[in-house]
Design a protein around this motif. Structure first.
Motif, PDB file in Angstrom:
ATOM      1  N   MET A  91     -96.817 -37.924  14.986  1.00 35.28           N
ATOM      2  CA  MET A  91     -98.258 -37.759  15.189  1.00 35.28           C
ATOM      3  C   MET A  91     -98.587 -37.592  16.668  1.00 35.28           C
ATOM      4  SD  MET A  91    -100.151 -40.368  12.522  1.00 35.28           S
ATOM      5  CE  MET A  91    -101.751 -40.082  13.300  1.00 35.28           C
ATOM      6  N   ARG A 138    -102.781 -39.615  17.331  1.00 38.31           N
ATOM      7  CA  ARG A 138    -103.065 -40.965  16.850  1.00 38.31           C
ATOM      8  C   ARG A 138    -104.356 -41.480  17.498  1.00 38.31           C
ATOM      9  NH1 ARG A 138     -98.687 -42.346  17.656  1.00 38.31           N
ATOM     10  NH2 ARG A 138     -97.620 -42.856  15.716  1.00 38.31           N
ATOM     11  N   LEU A 165    -107.062 -41.843  11.280  1.00 37.06           N
ATOM     12  CA  LEU A 165    -105.663 -42.243  11.291  1.00 37.06           C
ATOM     13  C   LEU A 165    -105.044 -42.068   9.907  1.00 37.06           C
ATOM     14  CD1 LEU A 165    -103.298 -43.713  12.842  1.00 37.06           C
ATOM     15  CD2 LEU A 165    -104.242 -45.836  11.917  1.00 37.06           C
ATOM     16  N   VAL A 221    -101.965 -49.340   7.494  1.00 41.28           N
ATOM     17  CA  VAL A 221    -101.277 -48.240   8.162  1.00 41.28           C
ATOM     18  C   VAL A 221    -100.333 -48.864   9.188  1.00 41.28           C
ATOM     19  CG1 VAL A 221    -101.470 -46.150   9.544  1.00 41.28           C
ATOM     20  CG2 VAL A 221    -103.249 -46.690   7.867  1.00 41.28           C
ATOM     21  N   ALA A 262     -97.812 -44.240  10.034  1.00 43.05           N
ATOM     22  CA  ALA A 262     -98.186 -43.287  11.077  1.00 43.05           C
ATOM     23  C   ALA A 262     -96.900 -42.930  11.824  1.00 43.05           C
ATOM     24  CB  ALA A 262     -99.208 -43.902  12.027  1.00 43.05           C
ATOM     25  N   TYR A 296    -104.214 -51.939  10.867  1.00 42.23           N
ATOM     26  CA  TYR A 296    -103.317 -51.022  11.578  1.00 42.23           C
ATOM     27  C   TYR A 296    -102.469 -51.869  12.508  1.00 42.23           C
ATOM     28  CZ  TYR A 296    -101.560 -47.595  14.931  1.00 42.23           C
ATOM     29  OH  TYR A 296    -100.741 -46.837  15.733  1.00 42.23           O
ATOM     30  N   ALA A 347    -101.889 -39.695   8.831  1.00 44.78           N
ATOM     31  CA  ALA A 347    -100.658 -40.438   8.532  1.00 44.78           C
ATOM     32  C   ALA A 347     -99.975 -39.854   7.296  1.00 44.78           C
ATOM     33  CB  ALA A 347    -100.988 -41.910   8.303  1.00 44.78           C
ATOM     34  N   ASP A 398     -97.626 -48.252  12.203  1.00 45.05           N
ATOM     35  CA  ASP A 398     -96.958 -47.353  13.135  1.00 45.05           C
ATOM     36  C   ASP A 398     -95.466 -47.380  12.802  1.00 45.05           C
ATOM     37  OD1 ASP A 398     -97.257 -45.860  15.903  1.00 45.05           O
ATOM     38  OD2 ASP A 398     -95.469 -47.143  16.043  1.00 45.05           O
TER      39      ASP A 398
END
Length: 277
Positions: A204, A208, A253, A163, A200, A105, A257, A165
């Motif tokens: 969100m 998150r 998450l 994942v 993500a 992430y 997502a 952001d």
């Protein structure tokens, strides 16, 4: 760490320790033999050889005298004291190359294992320009990016879950062409049979479950390891029981997502936007 598990290329400390062990073995000396010549304990020698302790300038100079290597060890030791890598990350990388599953992430930037050469260089050179790292440390970072990407091309390949952001995609790095290439790399990665790529989105909000970059490894024996970092500190967690809550948060998450098709569609649209600028 066992000597057989030490990866010399994983960090400057590991490379230095490997060199000390190599020179010692060439002369048929035990750790205690070298300790007597340097003026320390065998335990200290062991800690340096396995990368658990950084060599001081005094230790390296004493080792140069013992081995008759001029000032080569003292010069090599400088890299161990001026590394741009946060504590714990070199060890994480040494396990990453053998992991069965890798979960990432990332916030703000594309993670190193997916960076193009131009993106990684632009990001690193900007850090050098503002004085955050030295040119030598920048070169160290770029070498590590290349090394980590090469270790992903192995048989069987690891399963890689990423994942990102949304900020990782929207933050411009380098030129528009650099971003175009980088987003194309992400699209290629998302099409691999051993990868899952999700975004993500900002929408969100406070749902998150993670706010800082996180890396989780599932090793070949199914044990877990995690690495998390802030701006100035890295934390390596080797206890599987302590990693499980982080893995749970990662799964949460992923559930919130965007799906992989939705994520790839967002990346494709952003790539078009960069091309139009």
């Amino acid at each position: 760490m066992n000597l057989k598990d030490l990866e010399p290329q994983s960090s400057p400390k590991a490379a230095f320790g490997h060199r000390i062990r190599q020179l010692r073995d060439e002369r048929g000396w035990t750790q205690e033999d070298l300790a007597v010549r340097i003026g320390c304990s065998g335990t200290h020698i062991s800690a340096v050889e396995t990368g658990r302790r950084s060599p001081t300038a005094r230790f390296a100079a004493s080792a140069d005298r013992a081995f008759g290597t001029g000032d080569r060890l003292e010069r090599q030791s400088r890299a161990t004291r001026h590394s741009a890598l946060l504590e714990g990350f070199p060890e994480y990388v040494s396990h990453e190359r053998h992991a069965a599953e890798i979960r990432v992430y990332e916030v703000g930037v594309v993670p190193g294992i997916l960076q193009t050469e131009r993106y990684a260089t632009a990001l690193t050179m900007r850090a050098v320009e503002r004085g955050a790292i030295t040119k030598e440390q920048g070169e160290e970072r770029l070498m590590l990016v290349d090394e980590r990407q090469r270790m992903l091309v192995r048989e069987p390949p690891p399963l890689v879950f990423v994942v990102l952001d949304e900020s990782s995609l929207r933050r411009p790095v380098g030129s528009a062409a650099t971003m175009d290439d980088q987003l194309a790399r992400l699209l290629d990665f998302g099409s691999l049979p051993n990868s899952i790529l999700q975004v993500a989105p900002f929408s969100m909000g406070d749902r998150r479950p993670l706010s800082l970059p996180l890396y989780i490894l599932t090793l070949q024996n199914r044990s877990l390891m995690s690495y998390a970092e802030s701006a100035q500190r890295g934390q390596l967690e080797r206890d599987s029981a302590s990693v499980v809550p982080l893995l749970t948060a990662y799964h949460q998450l992923q559930a919130d997502a965007l799906s992989q098709p939705e994520s790839l569609a967002m990346i494709s649209q952003l790539r078009k936007d960069y091309r139009d600028t």
